[in-house]
Design a protein around this motif. Structure first.
Motif, PDB file in Angstrom:
ATOM      1  N   HIS A 371       0.742  -1.258  -0.069  1.00 16.10           N
ATOM      2  CA  HIS A 371       0.053  -0.140   0.043  1.00 16.10           C
ATOM      3  C   HIS A 371       1.241   1.423   0.219  1.00 16.10           C
ATOM      4  O   HIS A 371       0.579   2.336  -0.616  1.00 16.10           O
ATOM      5  CB  HIS A 371      -0.998  -0.067   1.228  1.00 16.10           C
ATOM      6  N   LEU A 372       2.112   1.057   0.634  1.00 15.46           N
ATOM      7  CA  LEU A 372       2.887   2.470   0.724  1.00 15.46           C
ATOM      8  C   LEU A 372       3.403   2.745  -0.733  1.00 15.46           C
ATOM      9  O   LEU A 372       3.324   3.662  -1.019  1.00 15.46           O
ATOM     10  CB  LEU A 372       3.957   2.113   1.723  1.00 15.46           C
ATOM     11  N   ILE A 373       3.994   1.570  -1.286  1.00 22.47           N
ATOM     12  CA  ILE A 373       4.528   1.761  -2.803  1.00 22.47           C
ATOM     13  C   ILE A 373       3.122   2.174  -3.820  1.00 22.47           C
ATOM     14  O   ILE A 373       3.229   3.078  -4.586  1.00 22.47           O
ATOM     15  CB  ILE A 373       5.087   0.389  -3.184  1.00 22.47           C
ATOM     16  N   GLU A 374       2.261   1.407  -3.626  1.00 19.98           N
ATOM     17  CA  GLU A 374       0.937   2.083  -4.442  1.00 19.98           C
ATOM     18  C   GLU A 374       0.468   3.452  -4.265  1.00 19.98           C
ATOM     19  O   GLU A 374       0.129   3.896  -4.947  1.00 19.98           O
ATOM     20  CB  GLU A 374      -0.231   0.964  -4.216  1.00 19.98           C
ATOM     21  N   ASN A 375       0.572   3.940  -3.020  1.00 20.15           N
ATOM     22  CA  ASN A 375       0.366   5.369  -2.624  1.00 20.15           C
ATOM     23  C   ASN A 375       1.384   6.066  -3.484  1.00 20.15           C
ATOM     24  O   ASN A 375       0.936   7.238  -3.959  1.00 20.15           O
ATOM     25  CB  ASN A 375       0.398   5.354  -1.142  1.00 20.15           C
ATOM     26  N   ALA A 376       2.760   5.827  -3.419  1.00 17.47           N
ATOM     27  CA  ALA A 376       3.559   6.633  -4.051  1.00 17.47           C
ATOM     28  C   ALA A 376       3.288   6.558  -5.895  1.00 17.47           C
ATOM     29  O   ALA A 376       3.332   7.462  -6.305  1.00 17.47           O
ATOM     30  CB  ALA A 376       4.983   6.230  -3.869  1.00 17.47           C
ATOM     31  N   MET A 377       2.940   5.593  -6.210  1.00 19.55           N
ATOM     32  CA  MET A 377       2.629   5.252  -7.674  1.00 19.55           C
ATOM     33  C   MET A 377       1.371   6.171  -8.131  1.00 19.55           C
ATOM     34  O   MET A 377       1.401   6.816  -8.785  1.00 19.55           O
ATOM     35  CB  MET A 377       2.302   3.926  -7.730  1.00 19.55           C
TER      36      MET A 377
END
Length: 464
Positions: A371-377
């Motif tokens: 979720h943290l990576i998807e938030n940045a994306m």
């Protein structure tokens, strides 16, 4: 009282020790007297060191007296059988004094060694976990009170036993067990261990001991480690055993309850989803059928409420398995690498420098990181850097991107369910981390990039 009833003579081991000391003394006396008769005054007096050393090791508090007695026994025939010259007399007296000094030194060293051994014995004896130790030959040298209570076998029946006798109270037969594997890795422990883990010299594992609890069996958690002499050679090993049968039963019961609750919540979610779909159909028909603004506004409010219910259903589905399994030590670098292999980063470059860091967290840690990576994306970032640092015993893990950042007035609501740009992902991330006391906050600056910082408590991380 008969001589054999004396405390020092009633024990067979003590009798053998006394015989050994007396035999060494008799040999030394006989050899010295014979040598003196032939005029030899050197070499043979050194034989008296043997009874002094042996007596000092076995009977440290009596060693000075034994040394003094041996000095007298040596000096008397030496004076009688050698010429009375000043140098010879001084040499005999000096050697007698040396005997006494050596006896005193050995006594002091032996007493200190016994005190050190007693401290180690007391430490093992009063450990709350069942503990035993063996020497290099596999002979039991320690069997504490807790293991007596666990097995029902007193230490007097186990100390000095070898040939895997210590495995019988647990497995019903003589066989190599984990403590033998710790000393001799080439030996295969025959009993089926699970969850085997090595941390340095310490080996941890779990096993079922079928003989304990009157044959009902017990689930044990075991830790064993070898110990070394000053030359770093293995001279023995110690094994600590904890009965976790009740813990395993409780864990199993909780897992069964979680499965039942998950099944029940799945049924409820399915039923609610069907009712929501029916509600959405009626709302769609109502919007088409009615033209009155007040009615349409009312229908829109109902639709918003339905959207909220749908969001709650989605969150409950994602939370279905969170916390259902016990926390574990999770390798951070491997977790990130694994999810990047499965996740389409959309061209965003991710750099991770976690080295050998492990954190104690819920097994769904990869979901939180996803979720943290998807938030940045979702924010349009082209690069994400993951690092950690340790300061004053606190470990912080940072996810820092080069996106547009987050306004200050939005940071407080960032981890509330359903308010952030990636749905309820950050809310779910916070809940996963909170299971083991890990907190997360956003410290980035608007127009520079987002910076999510996880704070891991001192007991929740380690470098392997």
């Amino acid at each position: 009282m008969a001589v054999r009833d004396h405390p020092l003579l009633s024990d067979p081991i003590e009798r053998r020790r006394i015989i050994a000391v007396c035999a060494a003394a008799i040999v030394a006396i006989t050899a010295n007297i014979t040598a003196l008769l032939y005029g030899i005054t050197t070499v043979f007096p050194h034989l008296f060191y043997f009874p002094i050393i042996i007596a000092g090791y076995w009977y440290p508090r009596r060693a000075p007296f034994v040394a003094f007695l041996i000095a007298i026994i040596y000096c008397i025939p030496a004076f009688l059988l050698t010429p009375q010259e000043l140098f010879t007399t001084a040499s005999i007296i000096a050697r007698g004094i040396v005997y006494v000094i050596i006896g005193v030194i050995i006594s002091v060293l032996a007493i200190r060694m016994r005190q050190s051994e007693q401290k180690l014995h007391d430490l093992i004896e009063f450990l709350p976990d069942a503990t035993f130790a063996i020497d290099q030959s596999g002979t039991v040298i320690a069997w504490n009170r807790a293991i007596e209570e666990m097995t029902g076998i007193p230490k007097i029946q186990m100390i000095g036993k070898g040939r895997y006798a210590y495995s019988v109270p647990f497995y019903g037969e003589r066989q190599p067990i984990l403590i033998d594997y710790a000393m001799h890795p080439e030996i295969e422990a025959k009993t089926g261990y699970s969850a085997i883990r090595r941390i340095g010299d310490i080996i941890e594992a779990e096993v079922i001991a079928p003989v304990l609890h009157d044959g009902k069996g017990a689930h044990l958690k075991i830790a064993t480690t070898p110990f070394y002499d000053p030359e770093k050679k293995i001279v023995g090993a110690v094994e600590s055993i904890r009965d976790i049968t009740e813990e395993v039963r409780t864990r199993s019961a909780l897992q069964n309850s979680n499965r039942q609750l998950a099944a029940l919540s799945g049924i409820i979610r399915h039923g609610l989803s069907e009712r929501l779909e029916e509600l959405y159909r009626h709302l769609t028909i109502g919007i088409i059928r009615f033209n009155d603004p007040a009615t349409l506004t009312f229908l829109e409010e109902i639709e918003k409420a339905a959207d909220g219910i749908r969001r709650q259903i989605t969150i409950s589905r994602d939370f279905r398995e969170i916390g259902s399994r016990p926390p574990a030590w999770m390798p951070v670098q491997e977790t990130i690498t694994g999810l990047l292999n499965r996740l389409d980063s959309g061209g965003m470059i991710v750099h991770s420098w976690m080295e050998r860091l492990e954190i104690f967290s819920d097994p769904h840690l990869s979901v939180a990181f996803t979720h943290l990576i998807e938030n940045a994306m979702a924010a349009g970032a082209t690069a994400l850097v993951v690092t950690y640092q340790i300061h004053d015993g606190i470990c912080t893990i940072c996810f820092e991107d080069n996106g547009p950042g987050i306004p200050d007035d939005a940071k407080e609501r960032l981890f509330s369910e359903g308010t952030e740009r990636s749905g309820h992902g950050l809310f779910l991330t916070r809940e996963i981390l909170a299971i083991t006391g890990i907190t997360i906050r956003e410290e980035g600056r608007e127009s520079i990039g987002a910076r999510f910082v996880m704070v891991v408590p001192p007991e929740g991380y380690r470098i392997t």
